[in-house]
Design a protein around this motif. Structure first.
Motif, PDB file in Angstrom:
ATOM      1  N   ALA A   1       0.810  -1.219   0.000  1.00  0.00           N
ATOM      2  CA  ALA A   1       0.000   0.000   0.000  1.00  0.00           C
ATOM      3  C   ALA A   1       0.841   1.267   0.000  1.00  0.00           C
ATOM      4  O   ALA A   1       0.430   2.290  -0.539  1.00  0.00           O
ATOM      5  CB  ALA A   1      -0.938  -0.009   1.209  1.00  0.00           C
ATOM      6  N   THR A   2       2.037   1.214   0.602  1.00  0.00           N
ATOM      7  CA  THR A   2       2.772   2.468   0.801  1.00  0.00           C
ATOM      8  C   THR A   2       4.000   2.636  -0.077  1.00  0.00           C
ATOM      9  O   THR A   2       4.459   3.757  -0.276  1.00  0.00           O
ATOM     10  CB  THR A   2       3.238   2.589   2.276  1.00  0.00           C
ATOM     11  N   PHE A   3       4.564   1.558  -0.616  1.00  0.00           N
ATOM     12  CA  PHE A   3       5.876   1.696  -1.251  1.00  0.00           C
ATOM     13  C   PHE A   3       5.853   2.479  -2.558  1.00  0.00           C
ATOM     14  O   PHE A   3       6.807   3.184  -2.884  1.00  0.00           O
ATOM     15  CB  PHE A   3       6.540   0.339  -1.448  1.00  0.00           C
ATOM     16  N   GLY A   4       4.762   2.365  -3.315  1.00  0.00           N
ATOM     17  CA  GLY A   4       4.666   3.153  -4.544  1.00  0.00           C
ATOM     18  C   GLY A   4       4.792   4.640  -4.243  1.00  0.00           C
ATOM     19  O   GLY A   4       5.535   5.363  -4.910  1.00  0.00           O
ATOM     20  N   GLY A   5       4.080   5.092  -3.211  1.00  0.00           N
ATOM     21  CA  GLY A   5       4.134   6.502  -2.837  1.00  0.00           C
ATOM     22  C   GLY A   5       5.507   6.908  -2.313  1.00  0.00           C
ATOM     23  O   GLY A   5       5.969   8.035  -2.540  1.00  0.00           O
ATOM     24  N   ILE A   6       6.166   5.968  -1.625  1.00  0.00           N
ATOM     25  CA  ILE A   6       7.497   6.265  -1.098  1.00  0.00           C
ATOM     26  C   ILE A   6       8.491   6.456  -2.249  1.00  0.00           C
ATOM     27  O   ILE A   6       9.257   7.420  -2.274  1.00  0.00           O
ATOM     28  CB  ILE A   6       7.965   5.132  -0.145  1.00  0.00           C
ATOM     29  N   ILE A   7       8.455   5.546  -3.241  1.00  0.00           N
ATOM     30  CA  ILE A   7       9.361   5.685  -4.390  1.00  0.00           C
ATOM     31  C   ILE A   7       9.044   6.975  -5.156  1.00  0.00           C
ATOM     32  O   ILE A   7       9.941   7.695  -5.567  1.00  0.00           O
ATOM     33  CB  ILE A   7       9.226   4.489  -5.360  1.00  0.00           C
ATOM     34  N   ARG A   8       7.741   7.249  -5.339  1.00  0.00           N
ATOM     35  CA  ARG A   8       7.345   8.494  -6.023  1.00  0.00           C
ATOM     36  C   ARG A   8       7.998   9.705  -5.356  1.00  0.00           C
ATOM     37  O   ARG A   8       8.586  10.560  -6.022  1.00  0.00           O
ATOM     38  CB  ARG A   8       5.816   8.636  -5.966  1.00  0.00           C
ATOM     39  N   ASP A   9       7.905   9.772  -4.014  1.00  0.00           N
ATOM     40  CA  ASP A   9       8.443  10.938  -3.313  1.00  0.00           C
ATOM     41  C   ASP A   9       9.961  11.000  -3.408  1.00  0.00           C
ATOM     42  O   ASP A   9      10.536  12.071  -3.574  1.00  0.00           O
ATOM     43  CB  ASP A   9       8.005  10.912  -1.838  1.00  0.00           C
ATOM     44  N   VAL A  10      10.629   9.845  -3.315  1.00  0.00           N
ATOM     45  CA  VAL A  10      12.092   9.832  -3.416  1.00  0.00           C
ATOM     46  C   VAL A  10      12.524  10.318  -4.802  1.00  0.00           C
ATOM     47  O   VAL A  10      13.394  11.171  -4.931  1.00  0.00           O
ATOM     48  CB  VAL A  10      12.664   8.424  -3.137  1.00  0.00           C
TER      49      VAL A  10
END
Lengths: 206, 206, 206
Positions: C127-136
């Motif tokens: 649920a969260t990793f896509g958003g984490i990579i996007r932000d990085v």
């Protein structure tokens, strides 16, 4: 959950790196869940990359003990507000974790028949990648770019271990010597600021 | 270690990207180990992601030659202090590497029976991901966000190669045309600053 | 391409996250290709990590439909200039996507015989990793470090789903309750700024 020497070292390494991840969350004044997230990513990140690269089952997916250890460490750091882990203590724990992990990583790759140069790379990656991901996610200057001997210590441990094993040394001696000498390198970096020469760009003529 | 045309191209691509990684370490005035680390990550990063995604053995784990090439390139850049690689030379090498790699990545995926649209994605990822990781680890503005045709060149090469192969073109023609046209796109970006139109947000009414 | 409830939810989740990735590219005033790149990475990033970790075939490599959905969403956001997706609408779509994805991720891991605590981790990562990579990749402050209940909502959904399934609840009830309660947590965060207490460092004595 079978406990051998290797897996005991493994848990110790994961716990140490998990503590450094939780302290990063503390520096950023995060909530307890973010403590757990950073503890877990830092604790298992390097070994996860190693396992994906060598095609092994990811160690913490098969054994839930690692996730639990990271969670417990993160909650302890939260509850004690990091008081149990002043900066210097953590630097030393991290130094031990780094060298142990470099050996554990290289040993796992060797045991799967990976070629020696690649085993050294696996040792270094296992030891350093958790910290690298931690720094990237926290938007802190990466440990990669700090000019201290950090990767070098992991490289010394991994290279010595793989080299000694190639020359027929038994596991105990090879790992003991490899961890000890890597630790000396890292200790020199912590105490006397040992470092390799930095690149100096050539004079420009224009 | 079997040397075919594909693997020769592969080594050339890895070496080119490794050089760009080493130059990034030079810009950051790092030590020689960090040169090697950046060279290796940039050199093999894209292909590693491709192999993990399509479930193939990671290419440099099976063949230690790639790690050795990256190490040698990094040491050469260190020793020559980057003088052999002035900015423009590297940009052109990188342009060749980008298009070659897009084709190599798409070809490997095709040969494993992956569907055409996903093969195109694999080509683009193989060509661009090493540079993306390099920029993230060096905390530099990502190549993703620079408004030049970079991903586009990889996309042209990968799409043309996959398309031509679908229509029955033989490997040599398909790869030659794909690399050439991708290179034209990238060359246009380097020389005449070709770019796609940027997004312009709608007028706000509030 | 077999369409079941699970895969329909899956597509909906991918499309939602893809839209949030495309909007990030819009904020950075990028070109349409970068829209697609961010849409794809955000849309499939979390599920990709999950599949790699549990040793499953990566879902979008086997089924090109996901890449196509991300591409279409990115082009729609580009063409409508984001007007169809004002900030609040996206936050709510994202909240639904987050909880659905936490359940889908945990369910996939459970179905492969992964142990319950690790299934919860897989739900949260998915649920969260896509958003984490996007932000990085966009060099934005990571969602990890924003002090809102975001990971928490995913954790509630994943934990409830796994727990209810352990106690024998059927799939429909378990997923319905899990998504609903996770959504309540996230809604509280959006409307009333619910958050967990932040870490406060101990007083220093020196």
């Amino acid at each position: 959950m079978q406990i051998t020497l290797l897996s005991a070292l493994d848990y110790a390494g994961v716990a140490t790196f998990a503590a450094s991840g939780a302290l990063m969350a503390a520096n950023k004044r995060q909530d307890v869940l973010t403590f757990i997230f950073f503890a877990a990513i830092t604790g298992v990140g390097g070994g996860t990359l190693r396992d994906l690269l060598i095609g092994a089952d990811v160690f913490w997916v098969a054994d839930p003990g690692y996730v639990i250890v990271c969670t417990v460490v993160a909650i302890l750091v939260w509850l004690t507000r990091g008081r149990m882990l002043p900066g210097q203590t953590l630097a030393w724990l991290d130094a031990v974790g780094l060298c142990v992990y470099a050996v554990v990583g290289a040993a796992k790759a060797l045991s799967l028949g990976v070629s020696p140069p690649v085993c050294v790379v696996m040792g270094v990656l296992t030891a350093t990648f958790g910290g690298i991901i931690r720094d990237v996610l926290a938007a802190e200057p990466s440990i990669l770019l700090r000019r201290e001997l950090y990767i070098s210590a992991a490289l010394v441990s991994a290279t010595l271990f793989v080299g000694l094993r190639m020359f027929g040394a038994d596991w105990t001696w090879a790992s003991g010597i490899a961890v000890a000498l890597g630790f000396v390198v890292r200790a020199g970096a912590i105490i006397w600021k040992w470092h390799l020469p930095a690149f100096t760009p050539p004079q420009k003529r224009d």
